[in-house]
Structures are given as structure tokens and as C-alpha cells.
Write a protein that holds these residues in place. Sequence first.
Motif, PDB file in Angstrom:
ATOM      1  N   LEU A  77     -19.373  -2.424 -40.827  1.00 56.35           N
ATOM      2  CA  LEU A  77     -20.003  -1.457 -42.317  1.00 56.35           C
ATOM      3  C   LEU A  77     -19.327  -1.891 -42.825  1.00 56.35           C
ATOM      4  O   LEU A  77     -19.251  -1.198 -44.460  1.00 56.35           O
ATOM      5  N   SER A  78     -20.068  -3.322 -43.697  1.00 54.33           N
ATOM      6  CA  SER A  78     -20.115  -4.291 -44.257  1.00 54.33           C
ATOM      7  C   SER A  78     -21.027  -3.484 -45.464  1.00 54.33           C
ATOM      8  O   SER A  78     -20.799  -4.784 -46.879  1.00 54.33           O
ATOM      9  N   PHE A  79     -21.919  -3.114 -45.726  1.00 55.90           N
ATOM     10  CA  PHE A  79     -22.274  -2.845 -46.438  1.00 55.90           C
ATOM     11  C   PHE A  79     -22.049  -0.757 -46.841  1.00 55.90           C
ATOM     12  O   PHE A  79     -23.846  -0.272 -47.615  1.00 55.90           O
ATOM     13  N   ALA A  80     -21.202  -0.584 -46.283  1.00 51.79           N
ATOM     14  CA  ALA A  80     -21.444   0.423 -46.447  1.00 51.79           C
ATOM     15  C   ALA A  80     -20.005   0.917 -47.537  1.00 51.79           C
ATOM     16  O   ALA A  80     -18.691   0.863 -47.086  1.00 51.79           O
ATOM     17  N   ASN A  81     -19.945   1.808 -48.276  1.00 46.43           N
ATOM     18  CA  ASN A  81     -19.419   2.366 -49.799  1.00 46.43           C
ATOM     19  C   ASN A  81     -18.746   3.434 -48.914  1.00 46.43           C
ATOM     20  O   ASN A  81     -19.354   4.356 -49.615  1.00 46.43           O
ATOM     21  N   ILE A  82     -17.396   3.852 -48.366  1.00 41.43           N
ATOM     22  CA  ILE A  82     -17.436   4.593 -48.149  1.00 41.43           C
ATOM     23  C   ILE A  82     -15.693   4.163 -48.170  1.00 41.43           C
ATOM     24  O   ILE A  82     -14.853   3.299 -48.141  1.00 41.43           O
ATOM     25  N   ASN A  83     -14.406   5.484 -47.965  1.00 43.82           N
ATOM     26  CA  ASN A  83     -12.850   5.402 -48.599  1.00 43.82           C
ATOM     27  C   ASN A  83     -12.076   5.932 -47.208  1.00 43.82           C
ATOM     28  O   ASN A  83     -13.211   5.872 -46.020  1.00 43.82           O
ATOM     29  N   ALA A  84     -10.743   5.755 -47.044  1.00 47.75           N
ATOM     30  CA  ALA A  84     -10.573   5.794 -45.674  1.00 47.75           C
ATOM     31  C   ALA A  84     -10.572   7.462 -45.088  1.00 47.75           C
ATOM     32  O   ALA A  84     -10.761   7.536 -44.006  1.00 47.75           O
ATOM     33  N   GLU A  85     -10.651   8.314 -45.784  1.00 48.08           N
ATOM     34  CA  GLU A  85     -10.862   9.341 -45.409  1.00 48.08           C
ATOM     35  C   GLU A  85     -12.143   9.643 -44.444  1.00 48.08           C
ATOM     36  O   GLU A  85     -12.963  10.053 -44.021  1.00 48.08           O
ATOM     37  N   GLN A  86     -13.007   8.652 -45.289  1.00 38.83           N
ATOM     38  CA  GLN A  86     -14.607   9.093 -44.399  1.00 38.83           C
ATOM     39  C   GLN A  86     -14.267   8.013 -43.009  1.00 38.83           C
ATOM     40  O   GLN A  86     -15.661   8.006 -42.120  1.00 38.83           O
ATOM     41  N   LEU A  87     -13.770   7.316 -43.256  1.00 35.62           N
ATOM     42  CA  LEU A  87     -14.003   5.976 -42.138  1.00 35.62           C
ATOM     43  C   LEU A  87     -12.908   6.654 -40.721  1.00 35.62           C
ATOM     44  O   LEU A  87     -13.255   6.347 -39.980  1.00 35.62           O
ATOM     45  N   LYS A  88     -11.787   7.566 -41.362  1.00 36.65           N
ATOM     46  CA  LYS A  88     -11.210   7.246 -40.462  1.00 36.65           C
ATOM     47  C   LYS A  88     -11.601   8.587 -39.094  1.00 36.65           C
ATOM     48  O   LYS A  88     -11.264   8.338 -37.779  1.00 36.65           O
ATOM     49  N   PRO A  89     -12.356   9.487 -39.388  1.00 34.56           N
ATOM     50  CA  PRO A  89     -12.894  10.668 -38.193  1.00 34.56           C
ATOM     51  C   PRO A  89     -13.519   9.708 -36.933  1.00 34.56           C
ATOM     52  O   PRO A  89     -13.860   9.878 -36.315  1.00 34.56           O
ATOM     53  N   VAL A  90     -14.162   8.362 -37.292  1.00 32.23           N
ATOM     54  CA  VAL A  90     -15.301   7.989 -36.778  1.00 32.23           C
ATOM     55  C   VAL A  90     -14.844   6.581 -36.279  1.00 32.23           C
ATOM     56  O   VAL A  90     -14.278   6.606 -35.045  1.00 32.23           O
ATOM     57  N   ILE A  91     -13.400   6.257 -37.055  1.00 33.72           N
ATOM     58  CA  ILE A  91     -13.132   4.528 -36.510  1.00 33.72           C
ATOM     59  C   ILE A  91     -11.388   5.121 -35.192  1.00 33.72           C
ATOM     60  O   ILE A  91     -11.232   4.543 -34.244  1.00 33.72           O
ATOM     61  N   ARG A  92     -11.461   6.827 -35.535  1.00 35.82           N
ATOM     62  CA  ARG A  92     -10.304   6.829 -34.084  1.00 35.82           C
ATOM     63  C   ARG A  92     -11.337   7.158 -32.682  1.00 35.82           C
ATOM     64  O   ARG A  92      -9.980   6.974 -31.961  1.00 35.82           O
ATOM     65  N   HIS A  93     -12.143   6.575 -32.932  1.00 36.96           N
ATOM     66  CA  HIS A  93     -13.057   7.345 -31.660  1.00 36.96           C
ATOM     67  C   HIS A  93     -13.198   5.877 -30.854  1.00 36.96           C
ATOM     68  O   HIS A  93     -13.674   5.457 -29.781  1.00 36.96           O
ATOM     69  N   CYS A  94     -12.908   4.496 -31.754  1.00 38.37           N
ATOM     70  CA  CYS A  94     -13.290   3.266 -31.473  1.00 38.37           C
ATOM     71  C   CYS A  94     -12.404   2.568 -30.602  1.00 38.37           C
ATOM     72  O   CYS A  94     -12.054   1.779 -31.133  1.00 38.37           O
ATOM     73  N   HIS A  95     -11.882   3.288 -29.416  1.00 37.32           N
ATOM     74  CA  HIS A  95     -10.780   2.286 -29.279  1.00 37.32           C
ATOM     75  C   HIS A  95     -11.269   0.585 -28.106  1.00 37.32           C
ATOM     76  O   HIS A  95     -10.734  -0.457 -27.835  1.00 37.32           O
ATOM     77  N   LYS A  96     -12.258   0.588 -28.012  1.00 34.90           N
ATOM     78  CA  LYS A  96     -13.480  -0.423 -27.264  1.00 34.90           C
ATOM     79  C   LYS A  96     -13.132  -1.986 -28.447  1.00 34.90           C
ATOM     80  O   LYS A  96     -13.865  -2.609 -28.055  1.00 34.90           O
ATOM     81  N   LEU A  97     -13.406  -1.351 -29.831  1.00 32.00           N
ATOM     82  CA  LEU A  97     -14.629  -1.174 -31.231  1.00 32.00           C
ATOM     83  C   LEU A  97     -13.217  -3.791 -29.999  1.00 32.00           C
ATOM     84  O   LEU A  97     -12.222  -3.665 -30.520  1.00 32.00           O
ATOM     85  N   ARG A  98     -14.477  -4.648 -30.945  1.00 37.17           N
ATOM     86  CA  ARG A  98     -14.456  -6.151 -30.737  1.00 37.17           C
ATOM     87  C   ARG A  98     -13.972  -6.340 -32.302  1.00 37.17           C
ATOM     88  O   ARG A  98     -13.360  -7.029 -32.292  1.00 37.17           O
ATOM     89  N   VAL A  99     -15.805  -6.072 -32.934  1.00 36.52           N
ATOM     90  CA  VAL A  99     -15.485  -6.232 -33.927  1.00 36.52           C
ATOM     91  C   VAL A  99     -15.937  -5.394 -34.808  1.00 36.52           C
ATOM     92  O   VAL A  99     -16.622  -4.483 -34.616  1.00 36.52           O
ATOM     93  N   PHE A 100     -15.205  -5.346 -36.265  1.00 34.25           N
ATOM     94  CA  PHE A 100     -15.278  -4.611 -37.314  1.00 34.25           C
ATOM     95  C   PHE A 100     -15.191  -5.777 -38.445  1.00 34.25           C
ATOM     96  O   PHE A 100     -14.535  -5.903 -38.877  1.00 34.25           O
ATOM     97  N   TRP A 101     -16.476  -4.959 -39.658  1.00 41.81           N
ATOM     98  CA  TRP A 101     -16.705  -5.739 -40.516  1.00 41.81           C
ATOM     99  C   TRP A 101     -16.595  -4.380 -41.438  1.00 41.81           C
ATOM    100  O   TRP A 101     -17.465  -3.304 -41.138  1.00 41.81           O
ATOM    101  N   ALA A 102     -16.387  -4.544 -42.146  1.00 41.26           N
ATOM    102  CA  ALA A 102     -16.058  -3.572 -44.053  1.00 41.26           C
ATOM    103  C   ALA A 102     -15.299  -3.844 -44.881  1.00 41.26           C
ATOM    104  O   ALA A 102     -15.772  -5.042 -45.076  1.00 41.26           O
ATOM    105  N   LEU A 103     -15.981  -3.253 -46.042  1.00 42.85           N
ATOM    106  CA  LEU A 103     -15.656  -3.648 -46.917  1.00 42.85           C
ATOM    107  C   LEU A 103     -14.184  -2.715 -47.281  1.00 42.85           C
ATOM    108  O   LEU A 103     -13.791  -2.460 -46.740  1.00 42.85           O
TER     109      LEU A 103
END
Lengths: 591, 194
Positions: free
Chosen positions: A313-339
Motif C-alpha cells: 500500500l506504499s502509494f496509498a494515502n490512507i489513515n489508520a481508520e481506513q487501514l484497520k478494517p482491511v488489515i485485521r483480516h490479513c493473518h497470513k501477511l508476510r510482506v507489508f509496505w505502506a505510507l
Amino acid sequence: MPESNDHFTPYPDHVLENVLENVLAFLHSRRDRNAVSLVCRSWYRAEAYTRSDVFIGNCYALSPRRVTDRFTRVRSVTIKGKPRFADFSLLPVNWGAHFTPWVSGMANAYRTLEKIHLKRMSVTDDDLAAVANSFPRFKELVLVCCDGFGTAGIAAVVSRCRGLRVLELIEDEVSDDYVDWISCFPADGPTNLESLMFDCVESPINFESLENLVARSPLLKKLGLNRFVTIGQLHRLMTRAPQLTHLGTGSFSPPEQPEQHEHHENDNNRVSDYVSAFASCKSVVCLSGFREIAPEYLPAIIPVCANLSSLNLSFANINAEQLKPVIRHCHKLRVFWALDSIGDEGLQAVAETCKDLRELRVFPIDATENGEGLVSEMGLLAISIGCRKLQSILYFCQQMTNAAVVAMSKNCPDLVVFRLCIIGRFSPDHVTGEPMDEGFGAIVKNCKKLTRLAVSGLLTDRAFSYIGQYGKLVRTLSVAFAGDSDIGLKYVLEGCTNLQKLEIRDSPFGDSGLWSGLPRFYNMRFVWMSSCRVTREGCLDVARQLPRLVVEVFRRDEEEGGEKSDFVNTLYMYRSLDGPRADAPRFVNIL
Amino acid sequence: MDQIKRNTLNLFEDNDHLTTELRLGLPGSDDQPEIKTTSLSSNKRSSSEMGSSSCMDENESTFSPPAKEQIVGWPPVRSYRKNILQVKKMESDTGSGIYVKVSMDGAPYLRKLDLKMYTSYEELMKGLQDMFKCLIGLYSEREGYNGSHHALTYEDKEGDWMLVGDVPWEMFISTCKRLRIMKSCEARGLGGSL
């Protein structure tokens, strides 16, 4: 070579070599092969005959001729060119790393070449045309951080390489020649495409052709769209290719101006439609893109989150509130890029869910010193507590503390890559006011697998003494605006026995520090020092002592001239088997 | 031939000393240069710090507001990332700005752009190219329009249409009233002696 089932009795030597070759065919690791080639002459020959993948870490370390003379049956070539600081405008534009002599050298020697992988090379359209024309079995082209070519060159490759399976353009600078390259794939029948990635191409794409292409590419697993593909178009492509595993989502927003897209009337602006598109792409494990994201669409990816191993998500200008509903499902995530727009709170959310996280990169939205610090030591600490298996981190921030870095060194012992960039130069621990020596010291001491380190903030020579003392496995070290004196450099060059790549800028290291590395330089890939305190005279001395070292001295502004006692603007030196390069521009002095 | 072909980004490599020479601070920000006690009070640091050619060609004092200088290549974020995010920043900022109309020959309607969101010609070009999805070249005496199809001009306070790029950035943003992206064949007449 006699076949093993020939009827005449071959010479014993031949039998042995034949057996050896068959065994060596199973050996793939570069290091193992290099070791094998040192055993004796016949092993050297057998290894050379069976090496099908050639890796060249520095294109100027040897000539193309030397490679083609030694390895005669090559299927795949990987070449790296410019030093990494070229990415940050520290290398003049015409410095070199041209692909041309390589493609012409290989054109005759490697008729069965299938794969070319280049990083930081200058590649021209003519080079790409040469690739298309010279290698009838060509299958894979991967260009990373390259420049010098455009859509015309890409068109040449896709139109002539009928067996093309992989075309990956990653972070390249591609000029727009106004060529509709996507329409240049052979027109009829299914393609062999497995991977098509063009996220970095900054020019509009003919969507109709793209859709047609995707529809007749049944083997396509990886698709990376550029930002000219809207979310509605993405939807259409996903329905054509539900088998995708890697998806670069393009702009992830609706079109700005309606007349730009003919199929506008078919686009649905409702998240639910996109949700079902993601729901049917059950194999997606890697998502990226989101180049101009309209944040309200992000929840559309939720159906694939449970299976995601990589999310960029390193080009996505999103805040914590916008990230949370999505990230809380990503249990298997190994690589995460963000702003850093996700803030410490967003990182906390990542730490709570992504227990398997191996790699984290946090980029700054505002890359100015004294900018608004959206992430801090709190985010780093949260990650270190939640993501114990972390192996690789790149973290940009405006403030940091030694305590947080020390905590990470203890919580994440598996760290292999630690790159911390405190954006304000010379920033101390913002709570204690101390230099950041202890934090980085703890990293090299506690993270016993560490091979790559980038330091920042206020650092004294002490930090370098720690690095030299404990950083025995460090292969790549990146230093900027740090240190007090030559002793710092001396610690590193004497202590880091596995050091391969050293890049330093704007640090007070001079000639005597440089000379302490004399015994090491032949074992290193390169040394870069810019805006430091090495003099021309000092560099000359190194060049005299080490004749197989190419010592390049130049100024970033390409001015020439200068006195021996002047500080050198940029020093770039590397070992070479074939002497200094013939293509150095006039502003580069090779001593 | 291919060597000559560059995009506009590369053209500005030669001019980056321009952008750094005139840097006084972030445009639009109401700041006093923040004094970092560590860098100013520590004499040890000033003696070991370079008369850094990394930021400027002349050896200016590197310690008056160090926080606000534009250092080339720092922080180590690829320009690719910086440019793309510039568009975002533009949308989220609500402070006072210098808004000018931007027209492009052949486009049905105009746009408005806040010049204060940019700190250099290079950034402005990238922002415009993103906005209009076109390639704009800067005229140079050596290379003409470098093969691109569009050129950038502006109307100054006196009502004259000028070629963008001749004057220092700060001067430009204070005199620019509107922008026009022309076809480069029409703009050739503005290029001075040919």
C-alpha cells in the motif's frame, strides 16, 4: 562430448567429466558452483559447461567477452549496473552501465538465451530490439530500476518474441514514445504469458487490447497494471483472469474525466461489485498498486485478505481508520509496505494481526526534514512486540529513541535487514538527547543474522566501533551524515569481515580511514564515498596499491578538474578483471 | 540517438543547483527556521561537517537553518515516489496557496493548480504531466523540445506570455498568473534566437 550411451569406449577422463557434468546439473547455487570451479581444471571446465544461470553483480567487473568465453551454454543472465545511490540522484545521468555491449556480446554466443534480468542498467530501444532479434527462444525479460528505453523498445520485444512468458518492468523510467505496445503482441490465439507487469509505465494503455490480451492468456498468473487503469477496468480484467496470484491494481479509483474511458457507462461505482470480483479471484496472494486510491474502495479487497502473503500500500494515502478494517483480516501477511499516513496506530493494528510478518517497509508521505512525523518510535516498538518473526525492515520517521531500537533488537532476533532512516539529519534520541549509537549497537549485537544495515540520526564513532565489533555478517552497509572521524571508517573496514558493499555520503571520513580498507577492497563488490573527506591524492594512492581496483573519481555536477589536495566529490571503486572501462564519460576520472 | 532521448526529469538534473540555491524553506509554510541545538552548538560537528558540496556548489554556511535546506538525494526516497505523492499532497492541503489556471491546448476544460505545492520546476512538470497525462518538455538551447509534443508557457504579471524555466523558481511563482500547455511546434517562436 561423447554421449554416455555411445558404443565405443570413451577415454576415462571423458567418462569422469561426463559423470561430473550430470551431477553438476543439479547444482544451482552460485556459491556452490564457484567453489566447485576452484577444485581443479577439469572441474572448472565441467562447471563452466553446465552453468546455465550467470549472475554478474557489477557490469564493470569484467567484460562480456570473458563471460561468453567461459560459460558457453547459458540460458539466463542477470546483470547489475549502477550503484544504488544512483536512485537518489547522486550519480550523473550519463555515468554508464550500458547494456549495449552485453547484448551484442551475447547475441552470437548465446543463441539459446531465454532470460535476461537487469537492475540499474541503461537500456536503449535498440538494445531491446537486439534482444528481440537475437534470441529465438527468448522467454523472460525483467528490468528493475532501468532507464534509457521507451514504449517503442517494449513493443519490439512483445511483437517479436513469440514465446514470451514473462515481461516485468519494475520501477523503471520508461519514456513515452506514443507507441501502443500492448497491441503489439501477436494478434491471434492464446499467448504464453505468465507474468505481465508494467506498473511503472507512465503512459496511457490501450485498454481494449489489454483486455483482449488478458482474455487469451490462460497461463497468466501475475498482472501488474499502471495507474492509467481505473478500478472499473480492473474489475473487467479480474473477471477475465480469476486465476491470478499476483495483482498490481492500477489506480484503484474511478476515472477523473468521463470522456477518457469509452466503457464508462459499464463502470459501477459501488464497492460491492468490486468485492465480488475479488471474491472470485481466490488465488490472489500478492496485491499492490493502489496508485491513486479512492480510500472508500479499499474494503473491496477484504475477500482475499485471509490468503494474502504480500500487500503493498506504499502509494496509498490512507489513515489508520481506513487501514484497520482491511488489515485485521490479513493473518497470513508476510510482506507489508505502506505510507506513514497510517501512523503509529496503523502499525499497532498490523502488529496485532500480522503475526507472521517478515518484511515491513514504511515510506514517508512528506519527505522533508522537520515534516510532520506520522510514525515514531511507538510504531517501531509496537511492530517489534507483535511481529517477532520480522526479518527485514525499512522505516522512515522523524523521531526515534534508542530504547525502541534496542527493544526491536531483542524482540526480533531474526532480523537480516535493518534500515532505519530518521529523516532529520543528525537527529539524536528525541527523549534522552543522546546519539543513536546504542540503538544501532544493540542491533548489530543482538541480531546475529544481520547482513544488511542502514544507519541514520546522530551517530558518533562509537556506533561504528559497535558495527565493526559485532557486524561480522554484514555485507551491505549504508551510511549518511554520520561519524566523527577516520576512526569510524577504520572500525568498519577492519571489523566487518564480510563487507561487500559500502556506501557512504556526507560523513567526515578521510584518507587514513580509506587506507585501512586496503586489505579488503579486492574482496568487496564496491565502495562508494561521496561528499566525504577523501582527497584525490588519497584515492591515487589506493589506485597505485591495488592495480586491479578501478578507482573512479567524479563530481555529481559533472565538472572536471581539481587539485590533488582537494576533497573528492564522489569516489566509486570496484574490482575488475578486465581493467578500467572504455566507456567512461569525460567527467569521470579513472585513477 | 537513444542516448540523447531523456525525459524531462533528466533535464532538470543539470539545474538542481538552481533549486538548492534559492531554497529558503518550504513554500507556504509559516515557519521560523527551527534550531536544532545539537547541530548548532556542537563545534565538533561543524568542524567535521563538510563544506558540503552535496547541497550547494558554493561553500555556504551549512549550519544556518539546516532543517530547511534541500539536500540532494536526502532522505533516500526515490524521486519516483516523491513525484507521485505530490499529487496527493495537493489534494489534502487547505492552507493558502497560489492558485493559477492551467489550460492545455485541445483539452475541453481548464484546471487549477496551487504553485505553492511545488518547490521546483521539476516537481511542477511532474505534477502537470500527472494531471494532464501528457509529456511536457522544457526548451533548452541545446536540444530544443527534446522530442516531446508539448511545451509549458505562462502569463506573467505584465500580461506577457513567457516560456517557463528562464527565471529562478521563487521569482516564477510570484509572477505567474496562469499556465498554458502548448503544442511545442507553436511554442518554438518563444525560444529566443534559433
